[in-house]
Design a protein around this motif. Sequence first.
Motif, PDB file in Angstrom:
ATOM      1  N   ARG A 164      46.479  39.251  29.938  1.00 26.81           N
ATOM      2  CA  ARG A 164      45.291  39.128  31.034  1.00 26.81           C
ATOM      3  C   ARG A 164      45.504  38.954  32.075  1.00 26.81           C
ATOM      4  N   ARG A 168      44.991  41.042  35.604  1.00 22.42           N
ATOM      5  CA  ARG A 168      43.715  40.684  37.135  1.00 22.42           C
ATOM      6  C   ARG A 168      44.941  40.986  37.930  1.00 22.42           C
ATOM      7  N   ARG A 171      44.908  44.612  38.938  1.00 17.33           N
ATOM      8  CA  ARG A 171      43.716  45.063  39.982  1.00 17.33           C
ATOM      9  C   ARG A 171      43.240  44.540  41.279  1.00 17.33           C
ATOM     10  N   ARG A 196      36.264  43.472  39.207  1.00 16.48           N
ATOM     11  CA  ARG A 196      36.464  41.550  38.721  1.00 16.48           C
ATOM     12  C   ARG A 196      36.310  41.051  37.215  1.00 16.48           C
ATOM     13  N   ARG A 197      34.504  41.539  36.815  1.00 18.03           N
ATOM     14  CA  ARG A 197      33.690  41.141  36.269  1.00 18.03           C
ATOM     15  C   ARG A 197      33.982  41.610  34.575  1.00 18.03           C
ATOM     16  N   ALA A 198      34.830  42.825  34.824  1.00 13.52           N
ATOM     17  CA  ALA A 198      35.050  43.410  33.972  1.00 13.52           C
ATOM     18  C   ALA A 198      36.652  43.140  32.900  1.00 13.52           C
ATOM     19  N   ARG A 200      38.850  40.556  31.336  1.00 12.56           N
ATOM     20  CA  ARG A 200      38.725  38.782  30.356  1.00 12.56           C
ATOM     21  C   ARG A 200      39.474  38.423  30.879  1.00 12.56           C
ATOM     22  N   SER A 201      38.966  37.179  31.123  1.00 10.39           N
ATOM     23  CA  SER A 201      39.905  35.680  31.561  1.00 10.39           C
ATOM     24  C   SER A 201      40.937  35.579  31.195  1.00 10.39           C
TER      25      SER A 201
END
Length: 406
Positions: A164, A168, A171, A196-198, A200-201
């Motif tokens: 993950r 990030r 992106r 960014r919000r699509a 997962r953290s």
Amino acid sequence: MPLTVKEIENIQPGSKPTKHTDEKGLFLLVAPTGSKRWHMKYRFNGKEKRISFGPFPEVSLKAARAKRDEARALLADGVDPSGKRQAERLEQRLAQENTFGMVARELIEKRASDGDKAISETTRSKTEWLLSLLEPAIGSVPVPEVTAPMLLAALRQVEESGRRETARRLRSFASRVIDYAIATGRAEHNPAPALRRALRSPVVRNHPAIIDPRQLGKLLKAIDDYRGYASTNAALKLSAHLFQRPGEIRAMRWADLDLDKAIWTIPAGDTKMRREHRVPLSRQALAIIRSMEDVSSYSEWVFPSWTPKKPLSENAINGALRRLGYEGKMTAHGFRSTASSLLNESGKWNPDAIERALAHQDGNAVRSVYNRTQYWPERVAMMQWWSDQLDSFKAGVFEELQGGGQ
């Protein structure tokens, strides 16, 4: 008379090129070699021009006439067929030169040669690694054609493999590449920020760290007894004394050291926060570094890999800790947590000085500048105290730390 397929097939080449007319400007040019090629003659803005439609039989008589009719339709609209084709070919060539992969490499090269702001070799390698993850999906796609769904699919593929944090970073990297394309006139829209919000953290993982002085003493003795590769041995020992980020320690350069003044200056391009960071060197840290001085005659790195042109590998320190039996108990990054915990617990040092030593960024810009200079003398004393404490732990002496603050 219009040409027929049979007539075309029976045409024999002569000693010179021969022209065989169909109708409405279309004709077949037969070369002495026997090749036959379609052309159309026309006038545009008072000038006679010619456009080629390809070879026969690859382009049939019927297909050649269709191409001719398309060209005549353009002429009727005031468009030069040959000029339009040249523009399309130029656009296609530019598209091929402006693929995501090519623009990304151009940006990497630019950042690598940007004078004082140039990125380090380590940062460049990491950036090229990120590009290698995106290239299979969008490397050959022209930047203006990179869409949000296309980029998201590439990111999700990495995300679904469990990486993950890497997704990030990908992106963010893609966003920088497309922003650069926009700035240089090769794209108009950047779909990356909206993703960014699509994603997962990232799963926050605490690095295993030893904060018990007695257990730390045992680890330090085990490190002294470890017989591995010289660079690994020295970098492992130094990690405990300097508690800087593992990537910064393994990529330490001779050029960044002032051994006479006992200072290691990490360039901004090599730090996580992109700000120069100075580290005071204790006597013990200097001794470890000097033990590697023979290396300076053939490598820019204090801790070179098996290949002198590269620094120690990313997994070398953690690999050594695993071989020492500390897997799941201690990591290279864990030395930072160890130092932070025990330095704060001692009560001897200003927490801001400890944060500066760890190169943590202060959110307050004014306070950050102040702290950068204000705590240097305290940090020099603190680093020597810390190295002395490590020696005490290794010798089984724990009273000073447990005695509390000043």
